[in-house]
Structure formats: C-alpha cells, structure tokens
Write a protein that holds these residues in place. Structure first.
Motif, PDB file in Angstrom:
ATOM      1  N   LEU A  92     -43.073   9.801  32.591  1.00  0.00           N
ATOM      2  CA  LEU A  92     -42.145   8.872  31.939  1.00  0.00           C
ATOM      3  C   LEU A  92     -41.463   7.956  32.942  1.00  0.00           C
ATOM      4  O   LEU A  92     -41.239   6.776  32.657  1.00  0.00           O
ATOM      5  N   ARG A  93     -41.114   8.481  34.113  1.00  0.00           N
ATOM      6  CA  ARG A  93     -40.500   7.638  35.154  1.00  0.00           C
ATOM      7  C   ARG A  93     -41.476   6.560  35.597  1.00  0.00           C
ATOM      8  O   ARG A  93     -41.102   5.399  35.758  1.00  0.00           O
ATOM      9  N   HIS A  94     -42.728   6.946  35.787  1.00  0.00           N
ATOM     10  CA  HIS A  94     -43.737   5.981  36.225  1.00  0.00           C
ATOM     11  C   HIS A  94     -43.951   4.891  35.178  1.00  0.00           C
ATOM     12  O   HIS A  94     -43.882   3.707  35.481  1.00  0.00           O
ATOM     13  N   TYR A  95     -44.189   5.293  33.945  1.00  0.00           N
ATOM     14  CA  TYR A  95     -44.466   4.310  32.904  1.00  0.00           C
ATOM     15  C   TYR A  95     -43.212   3.596  32.431  1.00  0.00           C
ATOM     16  O   TYR A  95     -43.294   2.463  31.973  1.00  0.00           O
ATOM     17  N   GLY A  96     -42.069   4.236  32.565  1.00  0.00           N
ATOM     18  CA  GLY A  96     -40.821   3.573  32.206  1.00  0.00           C
ATOM     19  C   GLY A  96     -40.507   2.417  33.133  1.00  0.00           C
ATOM     20  O   GLY A  96     -39.887   1.438  32.748  1.00  0.00           O
ATOM     21  N   GLY A 115     -40.376   7.027  21.927  1.00  0.00           N
ATOM     22  CA  GLY A 115     -40.508   7.676  20.639  1.00  0.00           C
ATOM     23  C   GLY A 115     -40.768   9.170  20.732  1.00  0.00           C
ATOM     24  O   GLY A 115     -41.197   9.789  19.766  1.00  0.00           O
ATOM     25  N   LEU A 116     -40.542   9.757  21.895  1.00  0.00           N
ATOM     26  CA  LEU A 116     -40.748  11.196  22.106  1.00  0.00           C
ATOM     27  C   LEU A 116     -39.418  11.915  21.934  1.00  0.00           C
ATOM     28  O   LEU A 116     -38.496  11.714  22.711  1.00  0.00           O
ATOM     29  N   ILE A 117     -39.342  12.744  20.910  1.00  0.00           N
ATOM     30  CA  ILE A 117     -38.088  13.437  20.614  1.00  0.00           C
ATOM     31  C   ILE A 117     -38.375  14.927  20.491  1.00  0.00           C
ATOM     32  O   ILE A 117     -39.256  15.345  19.736  1.00  0.00           O
ATOM     33  N   TRP A 118     -37.631  15.729  21.237  1.00  0.00           N
ATOM     34  CA  TRP A 118     -37.750  17.182  21.199  1.00  0.00           C
ATOM     35  C   TRP A 118     -36.378  17.759  20.888  1.00  0.00           C
ATOM     36  O   TRP A 118     -35.608  18.092  21.788  1.00  0.00           O
ATOM     37  N   PRO A 119     -36.036  17.903  19.613  1.00  0.00           N
ATOM     38  CA  PRO A 119     -34.686  18.338  19.255  1.00  0.00           C
ATOM     39  C   PRO A 119     -34.350  19.751  19.715  1.00  0.00           C
ATOM     40  O   PRO A 119     -33.206  20.050  19.990  1.00  0.00           O
ATOM     41  N   GLY A 120     -35.327  20.636  19.836  1.00  0.00           N
ATOM     42  CA  GLY A 120     -35.039  22.014  20.217  1.00  0.00           C
ATOM     43  C   GLY A 120     -35.233  22.293  21.690  1.00  0.00           C
ATOM     44  O   GLY A 120     -35.184  23.439  22.122  1.00  0.00           O
ATOM     45  N   LEU A 121     -35.462  21.275  22.496  1.00  0.00           N
ATOM     46  CA  LEU A 121     -35.733  21.449  23.914  1.00  0.00           C
ATOM     47  C   LEU A 121     -34.479  21.924  24.628  1.00  0.00           C
ATOM     48  O   LEU A 121     -33.430  21.288  24.571  1.00  0.00           O
ATOM     49  N   LEU A 177     -33.748  18.317  31.532  1.00  0.00           N
ATOM     50  CA  LEU A 177     -34.028  18.221  30.101  1.00  0.00           C
ATOM     51  C   LEU A 177     -33.266  17.061  29.474  1.00  0.00           C
ATOM     52  O   LEU A 177     -33.797  16.350  28.619  1.00  0.00           O
ATOM     53  N   ASP A 178     -32.014  16.871  29.904  1.00  0.00           N
ATOM     54  CA  ASP A 178     -31.232  15.736  29.406  1.00  0.00           C
ATOM     55  C   ASP A 178     -31.926  14.418  29.758  1.00  0.00           C
ATOM     56  O   ASP A 178     -32.011  13.506  28.937  1.00  0.00           O
ATOM     57  N   GLU A 179     -32.428  14.332  30.994  1.00  0.00           N
ATOM     58  CA  GLU A 179     -33.129  13.122  31.413  1.00  0.00           C
ATOM     59  C   GLU A 179     -34.418  12.937  30.607  1.00  0.00           C
ATOM     60  O   GLU A 179     -34.755  11.820  30.207  1.00  0.00           O
ATOM     61  N   LEU A 180     -35.118  14.043  30.336  1.00  0.00           N
ATOM     62  CA  LEU A 180     -36.341  13.961  29.542  1.00  0.00           C
ATOM     63  C   LEU A 180     -36.043  13.450  28.139  1.00  0.00           C
ATOM     64  O   LEU A 180     -36.764  12.604  27.614  1.00  0.00           O
ATOM     65  N   HIS A 181     -34.958  13.941  27.540  1.00  0.00           N
ATOM     66  CA  HIS A 181     -34.548  13.448  26.216  1.00  0.00           C
ATOM     67  C   HIS A 181     -34.295  11.939  26.271  1.00  0.00           C
ATOM     68  O   HIS A 181     -34.765  11.193  25.408  1.00  0.00           O
TER      69      HIS A 181
END
Length: 86
Positions: A74-78, A39-45, A28-32
């Motif tokens: 995200l890893r692929h497109y990042g 521009g993807l933000i999930w504050p309650g994740l 989850l930390d990596e996803l944040h």
C-alpha cells in the motif's frame, strides 16, 4: 516487506520478534488508513495474541508479517498510483 523490498517478510523472520503489541496495533491503524484509500476495509482487524514471541493479528489469525507486507504494498502504490474512483 524487508527494507530492500525484494522479498516479503516471513512470519519466522527474526525481525518479527522485535515488534511489541502496541507497535503492531499502530501498524494496524496505518493499514486501516492506507487501505481505505483503495477500498480495503477490515473492520475486525486487531491484535490477537502472542505466539512463540510474535504478535498475531485477528485477520484469520495471520502473523503480523502479513500486516507488514500489506503495508509495504500500500505504501508503494499509494505513492505512485491514484486511488480507485469507486
């Protein structure tokens, strides 16, 4: 996604039983971190609870496989795309 990147990881896939709550929290930390670049933000994740031996995340009570699949994208497109300029 699975290691071969041909199909998404499903919530019932056997691999999902191997993830511990601390491991999912790390994902989850990596996803944040990776999501923020797009521009993807999930504050309650956050991790939520364990259901049938699989960790759920507080993301509409999604299975952890959702996090794995989002990270794979995200890893692929990042690695291949520049972040949005917005």
């Amino acid at each position: 996604m699975t290691a071969d990147h041909r199909r998404p990881t499903g919530p019932a896939d056997a691999i999902m039983h191997t993830y511990t709550e601390p491991e999912v929290a790390s994902l989850l930390d990596e996803l944040h971190e990776r999501g923020r670049k797009f521009g993807l933000i999930w504050p309650g994740l956050a991790t939520d609870h364990v259901v049938d031996g699989r960790v759920s995340v507080r993301f509409g009570v999604a299975p952890a496989s959702t996090v794995l699949n989002l990270l794979a994208i995200l890893r692929h497109y990042g690695a291949t795309e520049a972040p949005c300029d917005s």
